[in-house]
Design an enzyme around this catalytic site. Structure first.
Site, PDB file in Angstrom:
ATOM      1  N   ILE A  23       0.835  -1.209   0.000  1.00 17.53           N
ATOM      2  CA  ILE A  23       0.000   0.000   0.000  1.00 17.53           C
ATOM      3  C   ILE A  23       0.868   1.257   0.000  1.00 17.53           C
ATOM      4  O   ILE A  23       0.610   2.210  -0.736  1.00 17.53           O
ATOM      5  CB  ILE A  23      -0.943  -0.024   1.236  1.00 17.53           C
ATOM      6  CG1 ILE A  23      -1.984  -1.146   1.081  1.00 17.53           C
ATOM      7  CG2 ILE A  23      -1.621   1.335   1.438  1.00 17.53           C
ATOM      8  CD1 ILE A  23      -2.807  -1.434   2.337  1.00 17.53           C
ATOM      9  N   ASP A  69      13.320   2.301  11.588  1.00 17.10           N
ATOM     10  CA  ASP A  69      12.387   1.465  12.344  1.00 17.10           C
ATOM     11  C   ASP A  69      11.443   2.430  13.067  1.00 17.10           C
ATOM     12  O   ASP A  69      11.867   3.145  13.979  1.00 17.10           O
ATOM     13  CB  ASP A  69      13.158   0.594  13.342  1.00 17.10           C
ATOM     14  CG  ASP A  69      12.215  -0.293  14.152  1.00 17.10           C
ATOM     15  OD1 ASP A  69      10.992  -0.043  14.148  1.00 17.10           O
ATOM     16  OD2 ASP A  69      12.712  -1.244  14.797  1.00 17.10           O
ATOM     17  N   ASN A  96       2.177   4.549   7.712  1.00 15.85           N
ATOM     18  CA  ASN A  96       1.475   3.396   7.150  1.00 15.85           C
ATOM     19  C   ASN A  96       2.075   2.049   7.549  1.00 15.85           C
ATOM     20  O   ASN A  96       1.410   1.028   7.424  1.00 15.85           O
ATOM     21  CB  ASN A  96       1.508   3.582   5.614  1.00 15.85           C
ATOM     22  CG  ASN A  96       1.224   2.336   4.832  1.00 15.85           C
ATOM     23  OD1 ASN A  96       0.072   1.929   4.721  1.00 15.85           O
ATOM     24  ND2 ASN A  96       2.268   1.707   4.280  1.00 15.85           N
ATOM     25  N   SER A 148      -7.442   0.319   9.453  1.00 13.89           N
ATOM     26  CA  SER A 148      -7.875  -0.896   8.753  1.00 13.89           C
ATOM     27  C   SER A 148      -9.371  -1.068   8.964  1.00 13.89           C
ATOM     28  O   SER A 148      -9.924  -0.559   9.951  1.00 13.89           O
ATOM     29  CB  SER A 148      -7.154  -2.118   9.332  1.00 13.89           C
ATOM     30  OG  SER A 148      -7.729  -3.316   8.847  1.00 13.89           O
ATOM     31  N   TYR A 163      -4.058  -7.158  16.343  1.00 13.53           N
ATOM     32  CA  TYR A 163      -4.172  -6.315  15.141  1.00 13.53           C
ATOM     33  C   TYR A 163      -5.429  -5.448  15.223  1.00 13.53           C
ATOM     34  O   TYR A 163      -5.384  -4.239  15.002  1.00 13.53           O
ATOM     35  CB  TYR A 163      -4.203  -7.213  13.902  1.00 13.53           C
ATOM     36  CG  TYR A 163      -4.183  -6.451  12.587  1.00 13.53           C
ATOM     37  CD1 TYR A 163      -2.978  -6.021  12.039  1.00 13.53           C
ATOM     38  CD2 TYR A 163      -5.360  -6.170  11.896  1.00 13.53           C
ATOM     39  CE1 TYR A 163      -2.952  -5.323  10.833  1.00 13.53           C
ATOM     40  CE2 TYR A 163      -5.346  -5.484  10.693  1.00 13.53           C
ATOM     41  CZ  TYR A 163      -4.128  -5.070  10.159  1.00 13.53           C
ATOM     42  OH  TYR A 163      -4.113  -4.374   8.959  1.00 13.53           O
ATOM     43  N   LYS A 167      -5.462  -1.290  15.461  1.00 16.32           N
ATOM     44  CA  LYS A 167      -6.035  -0.438  14.418  1.00 16.32           C
ATOM     45  C   LYS A 167      -7.164   0.430  14.964  1.00 16.32           C
ATOM     46  O   LYS A 167      -7.347   1.572  14.530  1.00 16.32           O
ATOM     47  CB  LYS A 167      -6.514  -1.297  13.244  1.00 16.32           C
ATOM     48  CG  LYS A 167      -5.362  -2.009  12.511  1.00 16.32           C
ATOM     49  CD  LYS A 167      -4.375  -1.021  11.915  1.00 16.32           C
ATOM     50  CE  LYS A 167      -3.324  -1.689  11.048  1.00 16.32           C
ATOM     51  NZ  LYS A 167      -2.389  -0.721  10.436  1.00 16.32           N
TER      52      LYS A 167
END
Ligand code: NAD
Length: 258
Positions: A23, A69, A96, A148, A163, A167
């Protein structure tokens, strides 16, 4: 000037984290094609160098590679300094970089949980604040975060609690910064992609067998393409989105509509 012309990013400078592939590579392409100079920021420096060279050749813009990083505060500060030094300023950024680890909650180790939260949420915090500080002191700017659809729904059948939580955190962080900086010229928005055909999905052995199931659930019957996120990010980076801040843009082919 017509609306399409006014959406161009000529003269603007920005960076994309996780810009080496997927992306981020596509949004960096969109930014450069719209006229911006761009830094490709990634842990994977070799791939970032390749992507930067490819985009510079394709668009004629200045495109540089920076190893960073995003979970390391010192590296993030140094990255912002390098962007400003080499590109001559910072008008927009796409924070991102992210990862996904799938494990049933009761089997997920604290190390797995922490790794996901560290990259997906702490990394966005560090890059947002470092970029925001520069923008606050230099006339404003636009920050785009990648959240997301997992911030809005719990994906099935794969278990991915860290996750999903990371998000959801990105969206509330985005809104919080948007409010704090609304009168100070720094806009902060997020995008929430649905399933997109990138390495994150296509090289993950536990996810590949699920693609057919996801497609069966998807109103459009397919994964999104990373290119399908370019236009919203070009819009958010530029001045035509001047009244848009604190918003999350779901780009998921209607996956989260039911
Ligand atoms: P990808 O794995 O193709 O690319 C991610 C890039 O981020 C890689 O180049 C990697 O080297 C880099 N990266 C990882 N950790 C980093 C760190 N600590 N510092 C700097 N760079 C780092 O992934 P993608 O699919 O392009 O995903 C990009 C973002 O979009 C992620 O935040 C992801 O969670 C999100 N997203 C992806 C999907 C999808 O289906 N692919 C859906 C919704 C959201």
């Amino acid at each position: 000037m017509g609306i399409i012309e006014s959406m161009r990013l000529d003269g603007k400078k920005g960076y994309v984290t996780g810009g080496a592939r997927g992306i981020g590579k596509c949004t960096a392409t969109g930014f450069a094609e719209a006229g911006a100079d761009v830094a490709i920021v990634d842990l994977d420096y070799d791939e970032a160098v390749k992507t930067a060279a490819e985009l510079a050749e394709k668009t004629g813009r200045k495109v540089i590679a920076i190893k960073c990083d995003c979970t390391d505060p010192e590296q993030v500060d140094a990255m912002i300094a390098q962007v400003v030094d080499e590109l001559g300023g910072l008008d927009f950024c796409h924070n991102n970089a992210g990862i996904c680890i799938n494990a049933p909650a009761e089997e997920m180790t604290y190390a797995q949980w922490s790794k996901v939260i560290n990259i997906n949420l702490n990394g966005i915090f560090l890059t947002d604040i470092a970029a925001g500080k520069y923008m606050l002191a230099h006339g404003g700017g636009s920050i785009i975060n990648t959240a997301s659809m997992s911030a809005h729904i719990v994906n099935v059948p794969q278990p991915q609690c860290a996750y999903n939580a990371s998000k959801a955190g990105v969206i509330q962080l985005t809104k919080s910064l948007a409010i704090e900086w609304a009168k100070k010229g720094v806009r902060v928005n997020s995008i929430s992609p649905g399933y997109i055909g990138t390495d994150l999905v296509l090289t993950n052995k536990t996810l590949i067998p699920l693609i057919e199931q996801w497609n069966a659930m998807a109103p459009m019957g397919r994964l999104g393409k990373p290119e399908e996120l370019e236009s919203i990010c070009v819009y958010l980076a530029g001045d035509t989105s001047s009244f848009t801040t604190g918003s999350d843009f779901i780009v998921d082919g209607a996956f989260t509509c039911f």
